[in-house]
Scaffold this motif. Structure first.
Motif, PDB file in Angstrom:
ATOM      1  N   UNK A  51      -7.128  -2.022  29.035  1.00  0.00           N
ATOM      2  CA  UNK A  51      -6.501  -0.946  29.796  1.00  0.00           C
ATOM      3  C   UNK A  51      -5.755  -1.561  30.969  1.00  0.00           C
ATOM      4  N   UNK A  52      -4.438  -1.381  30.992  1.00  0.00           N
ATOM      5  CA  UNK A  52      -3.602  -1.989  32.020  1.00  0.00           C
ATOM      6  C   UNK A  52      -3.144  -0.921  32.998  1.00  0.00           C
ATOM      7  N   UNK A  60     -11.774  -2.892  27.356  1.00  0.00           N
ATOM      8  CA  UNK A  60     -12.402  -1.727  26.745  1.00  0.00           C
ATOM      9  C   UNK A  60     -13.361  -2.115  25.626  1.00  0.00           C
ATOM     10  N   UNK A  61     -12.999  -3.104  24.819  1.00  0.00           N
ATOM     11  CA  UNK A  61     -13.852  -3.491  23.693  1.00  0.00           C
ATOM     12  C   UNK A  61     -14.068  -4.999  23.682  1.00  0.00           C
ATOM     13  N   UNK A  62     -15.212  -5.401  23.154  1.00  0.00           N
ATOM     14  CA  UNK A  62     -15.559  -6.817  23.051  1.00  0.00           C
ATOM     15  C   UNK A  62     -16.203  -7.071  21.688  1.00  0.00           C
ATOM     16  N   UNK A  63     -16.541  -8.342  21.434  1.00  0.00           N
ATOM     17  CA  UNK A  63     -17.305  -8.661  20.239  1.00  0.00           C
ATOM     18  C   UNK A  63     -16.488  -9.352  19.170  1.00  0.00           C
ATOM     19  N   UNK A 101     -13.434   6.587  18.704  1.00  0.00           N
ATOM     20  CA  UNK A 101     -12.892   7.132  19.955  1.00  0.00           C
ATOM     21  C   UNK A 101     -13.683   6.557  21.117  1.00  0.00           C
ATOM     22  N   UNK A 102     -12.986   6.198  22.198  1.00  0.00           N
ATOM     23  CA  UNK A 102     -13.627   5.651  23.390  1.00  0.00           C
ATOM     24  C   UNK A 102     -13.000   6.276  24.622  1.00  0.00           C
ATOM     25  N   UNK A 103     -13.816   6.541  25.654  1.00  0.00           N
ATOM     26  CA  UNK A 103     -13.274   7.029  26.919  1.00  0.00           C
ATOM     27  C   UNK A 103     -12.393   5.948  27.536  1.00  0.00           C
ATOM     28  N   UNK A 104     -11.316   6.359  28.161  1.00  0.00           N
ATOM     29  CA  UNK A 104     -10.347   5.414  28.720  1.00  0.00           C
ATOM     30  C   UNK A 104     -10.819   4.895  30.074  1.00  0.00           C
TER      31      UNK A 104
END
Length: 659
Positions: free
Chosen positions: A189-190, A200-203, A239-242
């Protein structure tokens, strides 16, 4: 009327007439003149459309893409960028004041997002990503943030001796990418104002295709979260919250492939595409249009009964239906699917091919369209009627004559009806039999349609009738027609090609003594299968093909297909041998054949062409091998594209144009 006026009128009319009769045939160097339009997007106020235009600099032997803008009424056209480096992925800021794009201009090692004032002025670099490759981005609805997809990259510090490539993946090679290591793509998120970037996501998993919810609070995306994503083609919508450290939620659970998520205008539902098959490997398939609650649950399958591939879903303004493109028997049309009752209504169709859709604020749509004698241009789609916005192809078309294109249906030996296209040279003599080339499409899951095809037009310009065959395995004719060749390559497709050949000979279109065949990828593979099955063809060109299937396990990128479609060689070697008959029975082939391939092709590696070339040389069958240095499965170097056309014509002319 005064004599001088009459004379001027005569000279003017003669000038117009002379312009009409000075049109020439298409020639290989015309690859430098054809422009490609793509990636069109409407400004928030609906007054402008931004898009990319790709052109060739023949001196530098380089293709370059720039950002252009055309007004919605089609009256004004403006080139916005003109740099030595390409610009791509144009996108409007939500307030409509700025236009962003991706480029590695100014000597940057990697791509960054740039932003320019739509009123004019130089573009400014917005992002300054230090590590990883930027793949995708999308503005938030209020314009304060941008969702980024960045592919992780290893340390690229320069060293004298490169480190060994260590691989532990099941699927370990891919065309263009090369050998595959663990480099996942993640969401970031920029913040446009502060230039701060949150993860926002990892792994170990990839996340792609981010789409903001209308209220800007959530982002939908795609990811394969199975134990080993290499061993299947699953993808689900999440879906993920921003915001940083948010927890993602899985929305779809289909074990096949879900793709192309699109939020409904009220943000309560997500329209998307999913595969028909739920298997690990999905080659012979067609996408189904679906809609699901943003909370998940059982989806509604809007196009399940259609039995045709659906693509490019876009919600209508009122949210009661979804527009989409439907691939159907040599065409691609625009249709509307009602959410309430699944009813489909054709909006724009005919002998042409639509290739994109985007909603206009008025409720109309933006689209791109091509016809048999018209390369792709951008259109406004109003009330089902396309209104042309761009005029880039006029300069290409005004100098050349093109082949006419007509459809015909042939019957194969087993009674199957096959849809085909026939290209007749512009200067063909009525009733005269023509030397004829069967130019076979790749895929195999694709189709020849009524869109502009430079390869077939080029061959027709040299005096050949050219035939495109939608053999079984092609899409546009239903799922059963497509998947019937699974695990049985080079069998009924050959029957379909030979059936089309019988038709054009019987109808007096083709000269039976001057038949040729060629193609690229699966078209090259089928060229080998056909010439190993029938001796009627007097010349062939096999591009990026393979004939000895038994030698390809672990060599190309299709490990999933081998394991799931024909089994592992140590368990089913007889099948591999049976599918390798063009190589193992090469001594039966009589057709002089040229073989072509990209040196760095990992899709259908060069070894497939090399083996057949070596067999022909050993057997004394006329042949040649052309390797294009530094090229992958697709030949993208402009001078090589020109060279390939020249070599097609030289080869076929040698064997088919003899008196």
């Amino acid at each position: 009327m005064k004599p001088v006026i009459l004379l001027l009128m005569f000279l003017f009319a003669g000038s117009i007439f002379s312009q009409k009769i000075t049109k020439r045939s298409l020639k290989p160097s015309d690859v430098y003149r054809l422009q490609n339009l793509s990636d069109s997007h409407i400004s928030p106020d609906g007054n402008w459309v931004a898009y990319t235009l790709s052109t060739v600099d023949s001196v530098k032997n380089k293709r370059n893409s720039d950002i252009w803008m055309v007004s919605w009424d089609g009256k004004e056209s403006v080139q916005l960028t003109n740099s030595p480096e390409s610009e791509s992925q144009p996108s409007w800021s939500p307030d409509g004041k700025y236009l962003s794009f991706v480029s590695s201009r100014n000597g940057l090692k990697g791509s960054q997002i740039w932003i320019m004032d739509r009123r004019g002025g130089e573009a400014k670099q917005l992002t300054d990503l230090k590590k990883g490759d930027l793949d995708e981005y999308e503005w938030s609805p209020n314009g304060s943030k941008i969702a980024l997809v960045i592919k992780t990259q290893p340390d690229t510090a320069k060293v004298k001796t490169p480190k060994p490539i260590v691989i532990d993946r099941y699927h370990f090679k891919q065309d263009i990418e090369g050998y595959l290591t663990r480099k996942p793509s993640h969401l970031y998120l920029y913040d446009v104002a502060t230039k701060k970037m949150d993860t926002l996501t990892k792994g170990i998993y990839d996340e792609t295709n981010p789409k903001w919810s209308p209220d800007g609070n959530q982002i939908a995306f795609l990811s394969n979260r199975t134990a080993d994503p290499d061993r299947n083609e699953n993808s689900d919508i999440w879906v993920i919250d921003a915001k940083a450290n948010a927890t993602m939620k899985q929305i779809t659970t289909w074990t096949g492939s879900d793709s192309a998520p699109q939020w409904s205008p009220d943000g309560k539902q997500i329209g998307y595409l999913r595969s028909t098959a739920s298997d690990n490997y999905i080659m012979y398939d067609q996408s189904v249009l679906c809609v699901v609650s943003k909370e998940g649950g059982e989806p509604k399958l809007l196009s399940k009964s259609l039995d045709r591939p659906v693509g490019s879903p876009r919600w209508t303004k009122n949210g009661t239906s979804i527009m989409a493109l439907v691939t159907d028997d040599r065409t691609r049309y625009v249709a509307e699917f009602s959410i309430s009752d699944n009813k489909m209504t054709k909006i724009a169709s005919g002998n042409r091919s639509f290739s994109s859709l985007e909603l206009h604020p008025s409720g109309s749509f933006l689209t791109a369209m091509s016809e048999a004698q018209m390369p792709t241009e951008i259109y406004a789609l109003e009330g089902g009627n396309p209104r042309r916005l761009t005029q880039h192809q006029d300069s290409f078309l005004e100098k050349i004559t093109l082949a006419s294109v007509e459809g015909f249906t042939s019957k194969s030996k087993d009674g199957t009806l096959v849809s085909n296209l026939l290209y007749r040279p512009a200067n063909a003599t009525v009733g005269k039999k023509l030397p004829t080339i069967f130019f076979i499409h790749g895929g195999p899951v694709g189709q020849d349609d009524y869109s502009f095809d430079l390869s077939r037009q080029m061959l027709a310009a040299a005096g050949y009738a050219v035939v495109g065959v939608n053999y079984r395995g092609s899409n546009g004719r239903g799922l059963d027609y497509c998947k019937v060749i699974s695990g049985d390559w080079g069998n009924i497709e050959v029957l379909d090609i030979l059936g089309a050949a019988d038709y054009v000979v019987q109808k007096g279109i083709a000269d039976a003594d001057k038949l040729g065949i060629g193609g690229w990828s699966y078209g090259g593979i089928l060229t080998d299968y056909v010439t190993a099955s029938d001796t009627r063809f007097k010349a062939a060109s096999s591009g990026a093909g393979v004939a000895m299937v038994s030698s390809m396990y672990g060599v190309d990128q299709y490990i999933l297909q081998y394991d799931n479609e024909i089994g592992q060689p140590w368990k089913n070697f007889d099948k591999y041998v049976a599918l390798s008959y063009p190589f193992l029975k090469a001594y039966k082939i009589k057709t002089p054949t040229q073989f072509m391939v990209g040196e760095s092709d990992y899709n259908v590696p060069a070894v497939g062409s090399e083996q057949m070339y070596q067999a022909f040389k050993s057997l004394g069958i006329p042949t040649e091998l052309i390797i294009y240095p530094g090229q992958f499965h697709g030949i993208t170097n402009p001078s090589f594209q020109k060279d390939r056309f020249e070599r097609y014509l030289t080869w076929f002319n040698t064997y088919l144009m003899k008196k």
